[in-house]
Scaffold this motif. Structure first.
Motif, PDB file in Angstrom:
ATOM      1  N   PRO A   1       0.827  -1.208   0.000  1.00 33.57           N
ATOM      2  CA  PRO A   1       0.000   0.000   0.000  1.00 33.57           C
ATOM      3  C   PRO A   1       0.859   1.256   0.000  1.00 33.57           C
ATOM      4  O   PRO A   1       2.024   1.243   0.391  1.00 33.57           O
ATOM      5  CB  PRO A   1      -0.805  -0.138   1.297  1.00 33.57           C
ATOM      6  CG  PRO A   1      -0.785  -1.586   1.625  1.00 33.57           C
ATOM      7  CD  PRO A   1       0.529  -2.101   1.118  1.00 33.57           C
ATOM      8  N   PHE A   2       0.232   2.321  -0.442  1.00 33.82           N
ATOM      9  CA  PHE A   2       0.952   3.589  -0.579  1.00 33.82           C
ATOM     10  C   PHE A   2       1.557   4.020   0.758  1.00 33.82           C
ATOM     11  O   PHE A   2       2.719   4.446   0.830  1.00 33.82           O
ATOM     12  CB  PHE A   2      -0.014   4.659  -1.105  1.00 33.82           C
ATOM     13  CG  PHE A   2       0.558   6.042  -1.101  1.00 33.82           C
ATOM     14  CD1 PHE A   2       1.354   6.490  -2.137  1.00 33.82           C
ATOM     15  CD2 PHE A   2       0.298   6.919  -0.058  1.00 33.82           C
ATOM     16  CE1 PHE A   2       1.892   7.767  -2.132  1.00 33.82           C
ATOM     17  CE2 PHE A   2       0.819   8.195  -0.039  1.00 33.82           C
ATOM     18  CZ  PHE A   2       1.621   8.622  -1.083  1.00 33.82           C
ATOM     19  N   GLU A   3       0.762   3.922   1.833  1.00 31.23           N
ATOM     20  CA  GLU A   3       1.253   4.412   3.123  1.00 31.23           C
ATOM     21  C   GLU A   3       2.443   3.596   3.618  1.00 31.23           C
ATOM     22  O   GLU A   3       3.318   4.123   4.309  1.00 31.23           O
ATOM     23  CB  GLU A   3       0.131   4.407   4.168  1.00 31.23           C
ATOM     24  CG  GLU A   3      -0.436   3.044   4.509  1.00 31.23           C
ATOM     25  CD  GLU A   3      -1.577   2.643   3.608  1.00 31.23           C
ATOM     26  OE1 GLU A   3      -2.327   1.720   3.978  1.00 31.23           O
ATOM     27  OE2 GLU A   3      -1.725   3.254   2.531  1.00 31.23           O
ATOM     28  N   PHE A   4       2.510   2.315   3.251  1.00 30.54           N
ATOM     29  CA  PHE A   4       3.634   1.488   3.682  1.00 30.54           C
ATOM     30  C   PHE A   4       4.897   1.830   2.913  1.00 30.54           C
ATOM     31  O   PHE A   4       6.001   1.772   3.463  1.00 30.54           O
ATOM     32  CB  PHE A   4       3.287   0.008   3.517  1.00 30.54           C
ATOM     33  CG  PHE A   4       2.256  -0.486   4.502  1.00 30.54           C
ATOM     34  CD1 PHE A   4       1.793   0.342   5.512  1.00 30.54           C
ATOM     35  CD2 PHE A   4       1.745  -1.768   4.410  1.00 30.54           C
ATOM     36  CE1 PHE A   4       0.835  -0.101   6.420  1.00 30.54           C
ATOM     37  CE2 PHE A   4       0.800  -2.221   5.319  1.00 30.54           C
ATOM     38  CZ  PHE A   4       0.336  -1.379   6.314  1.00 30.54           C
ATOM     39  N   ARG A   5       4.747   2.177   1.648  1.00 32.53           N
ATOM     40  CA  ARG A   5       5.921   2.596   0.883  1.00 32.53           C
ATOM     41  C   ARG A   5       6.490   3.889   1.447  1.00 32.53           C
ATOM     42  O   ARG A   5       7.716   4.049   1.562  1.00 32.53           O
ATOM     43  CB  ARG A   5       5.553   2.773  -0.599  1.00 32.53           C
ATOM     44  CG  ARG A   5       5.071   1.501  -1.262  1.00 32.53           C
ATOM     45  CD  ARG A   5       5.174   1.584  -2.779  1.00 32.53           C
ATOM     46  NE  ARG A   5       4.405   2.691  -3.329  1.00 32.53           N
ATOM     47  CZ  ARG A   5       3.125   2.624  -3.675  1.00 32.53           C
ATOM     48  NH1 ARG A   5       2.461   1.488  -3.493  1.00 32.53           N
ATOM     49  NH2 ARG A   5       2.519   3.663  -4.208  1.00 32.53           N
ATOM     50  N   ALA A   6       5.612   4.818   1.792  1.00 30.12           N
ATOM     51  CA  ALA A   6       6.082   6.066   2.389  1.00 30.12           C
ATOM     52  C   ALA A   6       6.681   5.827   3.768  1.00 30.12           C
ATOM     53  O   ALA A   6       7.718   6.399   4.122  1.00 30.12           O
ATOM     54  CB  ALA A   6       4.927   7.067   2.479  1.00 30.12           C
ATOM     55  N   LEU A   7       6.038   4.967   4.557  1.00 26.94           N
ATOM     56  CA  LEU A   7       6.556   4.662   5.891  1.00 26.94           C
ATOM     57  C   LEU A   7       7.903   3.965   5.807  1.00 26.94           C
ATOM     58  O   LEU A   7       8.808   4.231   6.615  1.00 26.94           O
ATOM     59  CB  LEU A   7       5.547   3.783   6.636  1.00 26.94           C
ATOM     60  CG  LEU A   7       5.920   3.353   8.057  1.00 26.94           C
ATOM     61  CD1 LEU A   7       6.075   4.570   8.964  1.00 26.94           C
ATOM     62  CD2 LEU A   7       4.876   2.394   8.622  1.00 26.94           C
ATOM     63  N   GLU A   8       8.072   3.102   4.823  1.00 29.71           N
ATOM     64  CA  GLU A   8       9.344   2.403   4.662  1.00 29.71           C
ATOM     65  C   GLU A   8      10.473   3.377   4.332  1.00 29.71           C
ATOM     66  O   GLU A   8      11.590   3.249   4.833  1.00 29.71           O
ATOM     67  CB  GLU A   8       9.228   1.347   3.570  1.00 29.71           C
ATOM     68  CG  GLU A   8      10.485   0.525   3.388  1.00 29.71           C
ATOM     69  CD  GLU A   8      10.332  -0.556   2.344  1.00 29.71           C
ATOM     70  OE1 GLU A   8      11.261  -1.362   2.186  1.00 29.71           O
ATOM     71  OE2 GLU A   8       9.272  -0.581   1.686  1.00 29.71           O
ATOM     72  N   VAL A   9      10.182   4.364   3.489  1.00 27.14           N
ATOM     73  CA  VAL A   9      11.201   5.365   3.156  1.00 27.14           C
ATOM     74  C   VAL A   9      11.611   6.137   4.409  1.00 27.14           C
ATOM     75  O   VAL A   9      12.802   6.382   4.655  1.00 27.14           O
ATOM     76  CB  VAL A   9      10.678   6.324   2.075  1.00 27.14           C
ATOM     77  CG1 VAL A   9      11.637   7.497   1.877  1.00 27.14           C
ATOM     78  CG2 VAL A   9      10.486   5.587   0.762  1.00 27.14           C
TER      79      VAL A   9
END
Length: 388
Positions: A141-149
């Motif tokens: 999900p989008f929020e996980f990609r941002a959180l991972e960064v």
């Protein structure tokens, strides 16, 4: 003098001014600079003032990851961000530490199948749609990609600071053990102070990740796309919120999420395996950084113990020297006493007709004092008061 005062006032004013610059990155990685106040941000992402206050640079808040109904609030050192299901708001985008994060978000936020979707316009619609849906199922999900960064950036940042501290600390400690001086002691003191502060920062990030991993409900709150799918599903009975911008990409995502929302509502809302694996990876990384700092602290403690042993040894040597000097002083005092007695201007007859009496007195007194000194040193060595 007036120039210095004016410069100081300007610096203080600059320090107290809170930057209102934010950068908004959407799901395609496109960024837009926003110069808005906190009320506009609160209305845009629909969070409370107390949550936004965590991101205030003038307030000292520890590292925090908060999951709200429609947003994730991140306060990780210099990373102050708000993540929704479709966009990321990052504070102070012109900061030197934030610029690399913005570039990484632009590179990694677009979905993995965006390129294939862009090139699939000339191909058959059915095959292209199947490829897109397959890619959508595989990507995070989008929020996980941002959180991972954000997690990768803060873990790398703290690990880099730890490496710099290790590079400066170990040679300084080795130099201190070889030569104890005020300069080396002050250098190690500053390094230890920096290590203590860095350890506290790393520990707070680690504790925050550990707290999330220990609570499945908190991790479930971070599934913004899942909650969006449940809200937009016909099963849920709710309409799509009107605060999302209209675009074909978002509409297609909402449509696909709606088709999968039935399974979510039937019991998959507590499935947090994907987020748990993501958090565990960075928890292990930040835990490794903390282990480095713990090892450095133990090395500093060992060095301090070694320095204390050296100082105690020097102190013992000074005590031994003092014992030698005091013993010698006692013996010389006895010798001086005899010399003072014979040096008195008192008439006595036993010295008459004895020309060598002075030599006998000096010799016998010297031998007696030397024997007394040897006796004292032997006794002190026997009792272990002086080294062998």
């Amino acid at each position: 003098m007036a120039i210095v005062v004016s410069d100081l006032q300007a610096a203080l004013k600059k320090k107290t001014v809170v930057s209102r610059n934010w950068i908004m990155l959407d799901c395609t990685g496109e960024g837009t600079i926003l110069d808005v106040d906190k009320y506009a941000i609160m209305h845009r992402v629909q969070i409370h003032a107390r949550d936004l206050r965590i991101l205030d640079p003038l307030l000292s808040y520890p590292s925090t990851i908060l999951g709200r109904e429609r947003a994730i609030v991140l306060n990780l050192e210099h990373i102050k961000a708000i993540i929704t299901a479709e966009e990321v708001l990052l504070r102070d985008p012109m900061d030197d530490n934030v610029i690399p994060i913005v570039e990484e978000l632009r590179r990694r936020l677009p979905p993995a199948n965006a390129f294939h979707r862009a090139q699939g316009d000339g191909k058959e619609h059915s095959s292209g749609q199947n490829d897109v849906e397959a890619g959508e199922e595989d990507e995070s999900p989008f929020e996980f990609r941002a959180l991972e960064v954000a997690l990768e950036a803060i873990c790398s940042f703290l690990d880099a600071r730890t490496t710099e501290l290790e590079t400066a600390a170990y040679p300084a400690l080795d130099e201190l053990t070889s030569k104890i001086s005020s300069r080396n002691l002050d250098r190690v003191r500053k390094l230890k102070s920096a290590m203590t502060g860095l350890t506290a920062r790393v520990q707070k990030v680690r504790d925050e990740l550990e707290q999330l991993l220990d609570d499945d409900d908190d991790m479930a709150d971070l599934y913004l796309s899942r909650k969006l799918a449940g809200a937009s599903s016909p099963v849920s009975g709710y309409a799509v919120p009107n605060w999302f911008p209209a675009s074909p990409t978002i509409g297609s995502k909402i449509s696909r999420a709606s088709r999968a929302s039935a399974a979510t509502i039937q019991g998959n809302e507590n499935d947090v395996e994907e987020l748990e694996m993501l958090l565990e990876a960075y928890f292990m990384q930040i835990d490794g950084t903390l282990n480095k700092l713990t090892t450095l602290r133990e090395y500093i403690d060992d060095t301090e113990d070694y320095i204390n042993i050296q100082l105690d040894n020097h102190r013992n040597q000074l005590i031994q020297l003092e014992l030698f000097l005091n013993s010698g002083t006692v013996c010389i005092s006895i010798y001086s006493l005899v010399a003072a007695i014979f040096g008195m201007n008192i008439p006595y007859t036993w010295n008459d007709n004895h020309g060598y009496i002075f030599k006998w007195v000096v010799g016998i007194t010297g031998i007696t004092c030397a024997f007394l000194f040897i006796l004292i040193m032997s006794y002190a060595r026997h009792k272990g008061l002086v080294g062998s």
